[in-house]
Motif scaffolding. Structure first.
Motif, PDB file in Angstrom:
ATOM      1  N   SER A   1      -1.012 -19.420 -12.655  1.00  0.00           N
ATOM      2  CA  SER A   1      -1.258 -20.848 -12.413  1.00  0.00           C
ATOM      3  C   SER A   1      -0.098 -21.502 -11.669  1.00  0.00           C
ATOM      4  CB  SER A   1      -1.555 -21.562 -13.740  1.00  0.00           C
ATOM      5  OG  SER A   1      -0.428 -21.517 -14.587  1.00  0.00           O
ATOM      6  N   ASP A   2       0.321 -22.695 -12.091  1.00  0.00           N
ATOM      7  CA  ASP A   2       1.404 -23.427 -11.432  1.00  0.00           C
ATOM      8  C   ASP A   2       2.724 -23.268 -12.168  1.00  0.00           C
ATOM      9  OD1 ASP A   2      -0.298 -24.388  -9.478  1.00  0.00           O
ATOM     10  OD2 ASP A   2      -0.918 -26.083 -10.726  1.00  0.00           O
ATOM     11  N   LEU A   3       2.870 -22.155 -12.861  1.00  0.00           N
ATOM     12  CA  LEU A   3       4.060 -21.959 -13.670  1.00  0.00           C
ATOM     13  C   LEU A   3       5.335 -21.959 -12.830  1.00  0.00           C
ATOM     14  CD1 LEU A   3       5.249 -21.411 -16.455  1.00  0.00           C
ATOM     15  CD2 LEU A   3       4.848 -18.969 -16.063  1.00  0.00           C
ATOM     16  N   GLY A   4       5.213 -21.511 -11.571  1.00  0.00           N
ATOM     17  CA  GLY A   4       6.385 -21.466 -10.709  1.00  0.00           C
ATOM     18  C   GLY A   4       7.055 -22.817 -10.554  1.00  0.00           C
ATOM     19  N   ASN A   5       6.263 -23.885 -10.584  1.00  0.00           N
ATOM     20  CA  ASN A   5       6.842 -25.229 -10.445  1.00  0.00           C
ATOM     21  C   ASN A   5       7.617 -25.658 -11.685  1.00  0.00           C
ATOM     22  OD1 ASN A   5       5.640 -25.475  -7.913  1.00  0.00           O
ATOM     23  ND2 ASN A   5       3.728 -26.275  -8.791  1.00  0.00           N
TER      24      ASN A   5
ATOM     25  N   THR B   1      10.905  -7.367 -15.272  1.00  0.00           N
ATOM     26  CA  THR B   1      10.843  -8.020 -16.580  1.00  0.00           C
ATOM     27  C   THR B   1       9.565  -8.838 -16.653  1.00  0.00           C
ATOM     28  OG1 THR B   1      13.255  -8.155 -16.720  1.00  0.00           O
ATOM     29  CG2 THR B   1      11.994  -9.630 -18.146  1.00  0.00           C
ATOM     30  N   TYR B   2       8.855  -8.738 -17.757  1.00  0.00           N
ATOM     31  CA  TYR B   2       7.642  -9.512 -17.990  1.00  0.00           C
ATOM     32  C   TYR B   2       7.928 -10.572 -19.051  1.00  0.00           C
ATOM     33  CZ  TYR B   2       5.286  -5.585 -15.677  1.00  0.00           C
ATOM     34  OH  TYR B   2       4.901  -4.625 -14.779  1.00  0.00           O
ATOM     35  N   LEU B   3       7.582 -11.811 -18.741  1.00  0.00           N
ATOM     36  CA  LEU B   3       7.741 -12.895 -19.704  1.00  0.00           C
ATOM     37  C   LEU B   3       6.362 -13.351 -20.158  1.00  0.00           C
ATOM     38  CD1 LEU B   3      10.470 -15.084 -17.938  1.00  0.00           C
ATOM     39  CD2 LEU B   3      10.798 -13.341 -19.689  1.00  0.00           C
ATOM     40  N   ALA B   4       6.106 -13.267 -21.444  1.00  0.00           N
ATOM     41  CA  ALA B   4       4.859 -13.779 -22.018  1.00  0.00           C
ATOM     42  C   ALA B   4       5.139 -15.175 -22.555  1.00  0.00           C
ATOM     43  CB  ALA B   4       4.363 -12.863 -23.128  1.00  0.00           C
ATOM     44  N   LEU B   5       4.518 -16.180 -21.940  1.00  0.00           N
ATOM     45  CA  LEU B   5       4.781 -17.562 -22.304  1.00  0.00           C
ATOM     46  C   LEU B   5       3.599 -18.122 -23.082  1.00  0.00           C
ATOM     47  CD1 LEU B   5       6.329 -18.488 -18.867  1.00  0.00           C
ATOM     48  CD2 LEU B   5       7.540 -17.869 -20.960  1.00  0.00           C
ATOM     49  N   ASN B   6       3.609 -19.412 -23.347  1.00  0.00           N
ATOM     50  CA  ASN B   6       2.544 -20.008 -24.152  1.00  0.00           C
ATOM     51  C   ASN B   6       1.208 -19.931 -23.417  1.00  0.00           C
ATOM     52  OD1 ASN B   6       3.797 -21.903 -22.326  1.00  0.00           O
ATOM     53  ND2 ASN B   6       2.478 -23.468 -23.176  1.00  0.00           N
TER      54      ASN B   6
ATOM     55  N   GLN C   1      -2.074 -18.430 -21.778  1.00  0.00           N
ATOM     56  CA  GLN C   1      -2.342 -17.223 -21.015  1.00  0.00           C
ATOM     57  C   GLN C   1      -1.415 -17.109 -19.810  1.00  0.00           C
ATOM     58  OE1 GLN C   1      -4.588 -14.884 -22.008  1.00  0.00           O
ATOM     59  NE2 GLN C   1      -4.756 -16.147 -23.843  1.00  0.00           N
ATOM     60  N   ARG C   2      -0.257 -17.709 -19.900  1.00  0.00           N
ATOM     61  CA  ARG C   2       0.651 -17.725 -18.752  1.00  0.00           C
ATOM     62  C   ARG C   2       1.745 -16.677 -18.906  1.00  0.00           C
ATOM     63  NH1 ARG C   2       2.531 -23.732 -17.726  1.00  0.00           N
ATOM     64  NH2 ARG C   2       3.512 -23.390 -19.772  1.00  0.00           N
ATOM     65  N   HIS C   3       2.134 -16.103 -17.779  1.00  0.00           N
ATOM     66  CA  HIS C   3       3.196 -15.121 -17.807  1.00  0.00           C
ATOM     67  C   HIS C   3       3.908 -15.098 -16.465  1.00  0.00           C
ATOM     68  CE1 HIS C   3      -0.140 -12.780 -16.016  1.00  0.00           C
ATOM     69  NE2 HIS C   3       0.825 -12.242 -15.294  1.00  0.00           N
ATOM     70  N   ALA C   4       5.058 -14.478 -16.439  1.00  0.00           N
ATOM     71  CA  ALA C   4       5.825 -14.301 -15.210  1.00  0.00           C
ATOM     72  C   ALA C   4       6.359 -12.880 -15.173  1.00  0.00           C
ATOM     73  CB  ALA C   4       6.989 -15.295 -15.134  1.00  0.00           C
ATOM     74  N   ILE C   5       6.391 -12.309 -13.973  1.00  0.00           N
ATOM     75  CA  ILE C   5       6.961 -10.985 -13.750  1.00  0.00           C
ATOM     76  C   ILE C   5       8.149 -11.166 -12.821  1.00  0.00           C
ATOM     77  CG2 ILE C   5       6.528  -8.628 -12.976  1.00  0.00           C
ATOM     78  CD1 ILE C   5       3.552  -9.166 -13.368  1.00  0.00           C
ATOM     79  N   ILE C   6       9.304 -10.654 -13.228  1.00  0.00           N
ATOM     80  CA  ILE C   6      10.541 -10.905 -12.497  1.00  0.00           C
ATOM     81  C   ILE C   6      11.196  -9.582 -12.121  1.00  0.00           C
ATOM     82  CG2 ILE C   6      12.788 -12.060 -12.562  1.00  0.00           C
ATOM     83  CD1 ILE C   6      11.680 -13.823 -14.802  1.00  0.00           C
ATOM     84  N   SER C   7      11.591  -9.450 -10.849  1.00  0.00           N
ATOM     85  CA  SER C   7      12.294  -8.255 -10.389  1.00  0.00           C
ATOM     86  C   SER C   7      13.784  -8.413 -10.642  1.00  0.00           C
ATOM     87  CB  SER C   7      12.055  -8.039  -8.890  1.00  0.00           C
ATOM     88  OG  SER C   7      12.783  -8.995  -8.132  1.00  0.00           O
ATOM     89  N   PRO C   8      14.559  -7.315 -10.594  1.00  0.00           N
ATOM     90  CA  PRO C   8      16.007  -7.433 -10.794  1.00  0.00           C
ATOM     91  C   PRO C   8      16.671  -8.343  -9.768  1.00  0.00           C
ATOM     92  CG  PRO C   8      15.327  -5.157 -11.025  1.00  0.00           C
ATOM     93  CD  PRO C   8      14.137  -5.913 -10.504  1.00  0.00           C
ATOM     94  N   GLU C   9      16.054  -8.485  -8.586  1.00  0.00           N
ATOM     95  CA  GLU C   9      16.627  -9.346  -7.546  1.00  0.00           C
ATOM     96  C   GLU C   9      16.320 -10.813  -7.768  1.00  0.00           C
ATOM     97  OE1 GLU C   9      16.319  -5.344  -6.599  1.00  0.00           O
ATOM     98  OE2 GLU C   9      14.629  -6.701  -6.875  1.00  0.00           O
ATOM     99  N   GLY C  10      15.511 -11.126  -8.778  1.00  0.00           N
ATOM    100  CA  GLY C  10      15.190 -12.514  -9.073  1.00  0.00           C
ATOM    101  C   GLY C  10      13.879 -12.998  -8.504  1.00  0.00           C
ATOM    102  N   ASN C  11      13.190 -12.153  -7.726  1.00  0.00           N
ATOM    103  CA  ASN C  11      11.866 -12.535  -7.229  1.00  0.00           C
ATOM    104  C   ASN C  11      10.868 -12.524  -8.382  1.00  0.00           C
ATOM    105  OD1 ASN C  11      12.448 -12.720  -4.320  1.00  0.00           O
ATOM    106  ND2 ASN C  11      12.842 -10.522  -4.483  1.00  0.00           N
ATOM    107  N   PHE C  12       9.862 -13.389  -8.288  1.00  0.00           N
ATOM    108  CA  PHE C  12       8.906 -13.482  -9.385  1.00  0.00           C
ATOM    109  C   PHE C  12       7.520 -13.829  -8.872  1.00  0.00           C
ATOM    110  CE2 PHE C  12      10.698 -17.755  -8.868  1.00  0.00           C
ATOM    111  CZ  PHE C  12       9.559 -18.539  -8.809  1.00  0.00           C
TER     112      PHE C  12
END
Length: 208
Positions: free
Chosen positions: A170-174, A148-153, A155-166
């Protein structure tokens, strides 16, 4: 390519209209050139797939009775011998020499209800759906959710696997928060809290 009704093939450099394709009552939603560039397949709200001769603009084939929803994506496979067509509800395979429907696979939830735009990858291994700020990729073979790809505000984004890994920019993980269902009810946790309570640590390599 596009239009309502019909569609046009336009020279990208000159803007000249090379062919006008007629025959569909509603606007085309999907199209794909054949591997030899001699034909183009189109589909739309009539739930019908048309193949056209690029040189003459003539309709060569009409493929019907495969889909119950708008045609969202088309992909030629096996060097043009077969055609994959996708709607929100079905994935169909057609034999182009005979025009016969070879298979019709009903798409399970949440595949059918997710997204406003759909596409099949060039190698026909994956299909993607674009929703509001979220995109998902599924396997064509078994309908498994790949990521799953999340497009956030910004230029930030996150890519998430079905197992929950991402993995994130930048520092979006925090800033990510976990919603967990416990015996006391639903709780929202930071990444560190979630790791401490459930002994789970993100593995970005698990996203690949």
């Amino acid at each position: 390519l596009g239009g309502n009704p019909g569609a046009r093939i336009v020279d990208v450099l000159s803007g000249e209209v090379l062919q006008s394709l007629a025959g569909e009552e509603d606007q085309f939603r999907a199209s794909c050139w054949s591997p030899d560039d001699q034909r183009i397949a189109t589909g739309g709200a009539t739930k019908t797939i048309y193949t056209w001769n690029v040189a003459t603009g003539e309709n060569e084939q009409t493929l019907e009775d495969g889909h119950s929803g708008d045609i969202e994506a088309i992909r030629w496979i096996e060097s043009g011998k077969k055609l994959l067509t996708l709607s929100k509800y079905e994935l169909c395979t057609w034999h182009m020499a005979s025009g016969k429907l070879l298979s019709q696979k009903k798409l399970p939830e949440p595949c059918a209800s997710f997204g406003s735009h759909h596409e099949i990858s060039p190698d026909a291994r994956y299909r993607g759906s674009l929703g509001y700020s979220t995109s998902r990729v599924w396997s064509v073979t078994n309908d498994a959710l790949i990521r799953t790809y999340l497009a956030l505000n910004g230029q930030r984004h996150a890519i998430i696997s079905p197992e929950g890994n991402f993995c994130t920019t930048s520092d979006l993980g925090n800033e990510l928060r976990y919603v967990a269902q416990t015996d006391e009810g639903q709780v929202t946790l930071s990444g560190r809290q979630f790791t401490g309570q459930f002994s789970w640590t993100n593995n970005p390599e698990g996203v690949e």
